[in-house]
Design a protein around this motif. Structure first.
Motif, PDB file in Angstrom:
ATOM      1  N   ALA A 175       0.828  -1.206   0.000  1.00 24.16           N
ATOM      2  CA  ALA A 175       0.000   0.000   0.000  1.00 24.16           C
ATOM      3  C   ALA A 175       0.866   1.261   0.000  1.00 24.16           C
ATOM      4  N   VAL A 176       1.918   1.260   0.798  1.00 27.92           N
ATOM      5  CA  VAL A 176       2.822   2.413   0.832  1.00 27.92           C
ATOM      6  C   VAL A 176       3.521   2.570  -0.519  1.00 27.92           C
ATOM      7  N   ALA A 177       3.975   1.446  -1.089  1.00 29.10           N
ATOM      8  CA  ALA A 177       4.674   1.493  -2.377  1.00 29.10           C
ATOM      9  C   ALA A 177       3.770   2.031  -3.487  1.00 29.10           C
ATOM     10  N   ILE A 178       2.548   1.529  -3.548  1.00 29.74           N
ATOM     11  CA  ILE A 178       1.612   1.989  -4.580  1.00 29.74           C
ATOM     12  C   ILE A 178       1.234   3.446  -4.351  1.00 29.74           C
ATOM     13  N   GLY A 179       1.100   3.844  -3.096  1.00 30.31           N
ATOM     14  CA  GLY A 179       0.801   5.236  -2.799  1.00 30.31           C
ATOM     15  C   GLY A 179       1.902   6.163  -3.277  1.00 30.31           C
ATOM     16  N   LEU A 180       3.165   5.743  -3.113  1.00 21.53           N
ATOM     17  CA  LEU A 180       4.291   6.561  -3.570  1.00 21.53           C
ATOM     18  C   LEU A 180       4.300   6.681  -5.092  1.00 21.53           C
ATOM     19  N   LEU A 181       3.996   5.593  -5.785  1.00 28.59           N
ATOM     20  CA  LEU A 181       3.965   5.641  -7.244  1.00 28.59           C
ATOM     21  C   LEU A 181       2.799   6.506  -7.737  1.00 28.59           C
ATOM     22  N   ALA A 182       1.678   6.473  -7.032  1.00 27.96           N
ATOM     23  CA  ALA A 182       0.564   7.354  -7.383  1.00 27.96           C
ATOM     24  C   ALA A 182       0.966   8.816  -7.178  1.00 27.96           C
ATOM     25  N   CYS A 183       1.744   9.077  -6.130  1.00 26.07           N
ATOM     26  CA  CYS A 183       2.249  10.437  -5.904  1.00 26.07           C
ATOM     27  C   CYS A 183       3.205  10.848  -7.023  1.00 26.07           C
ATOM     28  N   ALA A 184       3.987   9.891  -7.528  1.00 27.53           N
ATOM     29  CA  ALA A 184       4.890  10.195  -8.643  1.00 27.53           C
ATOM     30  C   ALA A 184       4.103  10.628  -9.870  1.00 27.53           C
ATOM     31  N   LEU A 185       2.961   9.987 -10.099  1.00 26.37           N
ATOM     32  CA  LEU A 185       2.108  10.365 -11.226  1.00 26.37           C
ATOM     33  C   LEU A 185       1.651  11.816 -11.115  1.00 26.37           C
ATOM     34  N   ILE A 186       1.143  12.184  -9.949  1.00 28.84           N
ATOM     35  CA  ILE A 186       0.629  13.542  -9.791  1.00 28.84           C
ATOM     36  C   ILE A 186       1.770  14.552  -9.775  1.00 28.84           C
ATOM     37  N   MET A 187       2.942  14.152  -9.261  1.00 25.69           N
ATOM     38  CA  MET A 187       4.082  15.064  -9.264  1.00 25.69           C
ATOM     39  C   MET A 187       4.556  15.333 -10.689  1.00 25.69           C
TER      40      MET A 187
END
Length: 289
Positions: A175-187
């Motif tokens: 969950a943490v890993a996927i959340g970070l990758l989702a943040c990379a998308l928005i960044m």
């Protein structure tokens, strides 16, 4: 009147991995403890996709009526371009979010995990208030926080809990890993829009940090998920498959750190979505095996 192709472009299909990836990892984590349920997984996927599309239309509407989507690089903007009246886009957003809410209610009723209903309501509200309402949190640099919570923690753990009845520690790491990758998308998206966001007064995290620090943060967002996923190998050895993402993650980090900007960031956004989906497939499969 907007064409079907324009409506599809405005739905921002490049962001849909953010809705698909959590379900893959959450289902893999459920399978790792013998609790996978394909019917509930399909419902969770429907919820995620509907809320993602609803959020994208809501952003199109809210940014369009505020005038912050003028002269943007990227996908079709229905309201800003004048291809569709604001009322139509607002109705499309409400319809998509409504579908997500109904599917979520079905999933909660089927699994019996009724407290997740509160999470679902919060997700719908967050999808609208990202750029909508009087005080949109995306305009003050909190977009990544919302994405990490709803397309990372809640989405992965909710998927696992509705199938297996509990959240395991590999599910938490995933969950943490996927959340970070989702943040990379928005960044990546917000880095592309920094010049126009500054002019429009939109204080995204990329704007608040400044491009240099925002680019470094993007590199962390794409780099940290690999060791987190690999740590799941202590419970499921095949989770080491995620190390195959090291090369693509390093390449994307390099592109952003080398100051790709404007249209050069469009492929970064595409490849970041592909990285998230690939990571989710490998980790979900590794956990399930």
């Amino acid at each position: 009147m907007a064409t079907a192709a324009e409506w599809w472009s405005a739905a921002r299909p490049r962001t849909l991995p953010a809705a698909t990836a959590p379900v893959l990892v959450g289902t893999g984590a459920a399978a790792q403890v013998g609790g996978a349920h394909l019917g509930r997984a399909a419902l969770a996927l429907g919820v995620g996709l509907a809320i993602q599309v609803g959020a994208n239309y809501a952003n199109d509407y809210s940014d369009g009526v505020r005038g912050t989507d003028v002269d943007r690089i990227g996908p079709m903007r229905l309201v800003a371009s004048g291809a569709a009246p604001p009322a139509q886009v607002k109705a499309a957003a409400a319809a998509a979010l409504g579908v997500g809410a109904l599917l979520g209610l079905w999933l909660v009723a089927w699994s019996g995990v009724w407290w997740l209903l509160a999470v679902g309501i919060a997700a719908v509200v967050a999808a609208w208030t990202y750029t909508g309402g009087r005080h949109p949190y995306g305009y003050v640099g909190l977009g990544e926080v919302g994405v990490f919570a709803f397309f990372g923690l809640f989405a992965v753990l909710g998927t696992t809990i509705t199938q297996a009845g509990r959240a395991t520690w590999p599910a938490w790491l995933g969950a943490v890993a996927i959340g970070l990758l989702a943040c990379a998308l928005i960044m990546a998206n917000n880095l592309r829009d920094v010049p126009t966001d500054v002019l429009a007064g939109k204080r995204t995290l990329a704007v608040r940090l400044g491009e240099r620090r925002a680019r470094r943060l993007y590199a962390a967002f794409v780099g940290l998920p690999v060791p987190l996923g690999a740590a799941c190998a202590f419970a499921a050895p095949w989770s080491l498959l995620v190390v195959l993402c090291l090369g693509p993650a390093a390449a994307l980090a390099g592109m952003v750190l080398l100051r790709a900007r404007g249209r050069a960031l469009v492929p970064v956004l595409v490849f970041t979505g592909q990285l998230e989906l690939t990571f989710a497939v490998l980790l979900g499969l590794g956990l399930a095996v």
